[in-house]
Design an enzyme around this catalytic site. Structure first.
Site, PDB file in Angstrom:
ATOM      1  N   LYS A 102       0.837  -1.189   0.000  1.00 52.01           N
ATOM      2  CA  LYS A 102       0.000   0.000   0.000  1.00 52.01           C
ATOM      3  C   LYS A 102       0.878   1.247   0.000  1.00 52.01           C
ATOM      4  CE  LYS A 102      -3.541  -2.412   2.702  1.00 52.01           C
ATOM      5  NZ  LYS A 102      -4.304  -2.455   3.961  1.00 52.01           N
ATOM      6  N   GLY A 130      -7.497  -4.124   2.159  1.00 54.87           N
ATOM      7  CA  GLY A 130      -8.606  -4.110   3.096  1.00 54.87           C
ATOM      8  C   GLY A 130      -8.131  -4.135   4.532  1.00 54.87           C
ATOM      9  N   LYS A 185      -4.895   6.104   4.390  1.00 54.70           N
ATOM     10  CA  LYS A 185      -5.309   5.680   5.736  1.00 54.70           C
ATOM     11  C   LYS A 185      -4.105   5.537   6.654  1.00 54.70           C
ATOM     12  CE  LYS A 185      -3.985   1.133   5.452  1.00 54.70           C
ATOM     13  NZ  LYS A 185      -3.320   0.273   6.445  1.00 54.70           N
ATOM     14  N   ARG A 249       1.213  -0.315  12.979  1.00 56.73           N
ATOM     15  CA  ARG A 249       2.533   0.317  13.064  1.00 56.73           C
ATOM     16  C   ARG A 249       2.438   1.831  12.877  1.00 56.73           C
ATOM     17  NH1 ARG A 249       3.623  -4.269   9.847  1.00 56.73           N
ATOM     18  NH2 ARG A 249       3.624  -3.016   7.958  1.00 56.73           N
TER      19      ARG A 249
END
Length: 326
Positions: A102, A130, A185, A249
């Site tokens: 990501k 997801g 995100k 994290r």
């Protein structure tokens, strides 16, 4: 189905474990010593200690063998974003491939699907994303993911590969939105970690998550994504998990920044990649170029870059003028 996982970190190993309960899975580790150790112990003790592998999961340090295995079914790139381009470049031109990483590629600012279009234009390519912590998937706990691609047959193949047991796989024709959600995100999770680390309370956390989602949606739709994607698993779902989950994290990095640590110190303490710290610069660059207002992301950028302390950045957010929510 034959599945090849290229990368033996926590997430790649966890999904390989889940898939191996039904398919022929070969997991590639770059480090030959690590591959030998995992083969002997039947466990990835470095990233997923105490979680034994299914008997059918095999591991190798032979990249060509893993590629040949995946060429007969599906290849899953499980490297960090920094390794996506070089890994894709070593695959066959007609590969059927998905990636798990990501964020934006450093230097180019490209998303995964844009990297794939440049490196493997003839491949059937997509992303699997997801709300998911590797430890929970490896332990067999319920998880829902989204397979996104411009190629419908590929998303169906991903469903066939992973939709069983505790894993549910949904499909999407909006890889742009899915990947932007996955990148932004992480930035917003740093923000909520900072808020919680400063003791600002649950009201503040809820506000950050909600306003952060609005920022994510504004950027995504300006870049061509579908607005509804951000209300789904890879938008709201992944944001809530990463912003509030103790295994996150990026959230942990925010907590460390709130304690006064520098970004370098925080990353050193984590011992793992916090993708939000690396995606942040590109998120800010793209939002400014597109004239998309992202005050929460800008505040995180100020803290991560060292331009402001965590408390000063929060005070600046609170001093913003009132406006309509929509």
């Amino acid at each position: 189905m034959r599945l090849a996982f290229l990368g033996a970190g926590a997430w790649g190993t966890a999904l390989a474990m889940a898939a191996a309960r039904r398919h022929e899975v070969l997991l590639w580790a770059r480090d030959a010593a690590q591959a030998a150790q995992m083969a002997a112990e039947r466990c990835n003790t470095r990233y997923l200690p105490g979680l034994p592998w299914p008997d059918s999961l095999a591991v190798t340090a032979d990249f060509d063998a893993a590629v040949a295995h995946g060429a007969q079914g599906l290849t899953i790139v499980a490297t960090p974003m920094a390794g996506l381009r070089s890994t894709l470049a070593r695959l066959p031109a007609q590969a059927r491939v998905i990636w798990l990483c990501k964020g934006f590629e450093a230097g180019t600012g490209l998303l995964g699907h844009e990297v794939a279009a440049a490196v493997l234009p003839q491949a059937a390519a997509g992303v699997l994303s997801g709300p998911s912590f590797a430890q929970e998937v490896a332990a067999g706990l319920p998880t829902a993911l989204v397979a996104a691609s411009f190629e419908p047959s590929l998303t169906q193949q991903v469903v066939d590969a992973f939709h069983h047991g505790a894993l549910r796989i949904y499909t999407s024709a909006d890889p742009v939105g899915v990947e932007i959600g996955g990148a932004v995100k992480n930035v917003l999770a740093i923000a909520t970690g900072i808020s919680d680390g400063l003791g600002l309370g649950l009201n503040a956390r809820a506000a950050l998550v909600t306003r952060g989602l609005a920022e994510m949606t504004r950027l995504g739709t300006r870049m061509g994504a579908q607005a509804e994607t951000f209300m789904g698993l890879t938008g709201l779902g992944d944001l809530v998990l990463t912003a509030t989950g103790d295994l996150s994290r990026n959230r942990k990095l925010g907590l460390l920044l709130a304690q006064g640590e520098s970004t370098e110190q925080g990353l050193s303490h984590l011992g793992h990649v916090a993708e939000g710290a690396y995606s942040l610069g590109t998120v800010i660059e793209r939002s400014r170029a597109l004239q998309v207002d992202m005050p929460v992301a800008e505040a995180v950028y100020a803290v991560v870059s060292g331009a402001a302390t965590a408390r000063v950045a929060v005070e600046q957010l609170l001093q913003r003028d009132p406006r309509a929510e929509a």
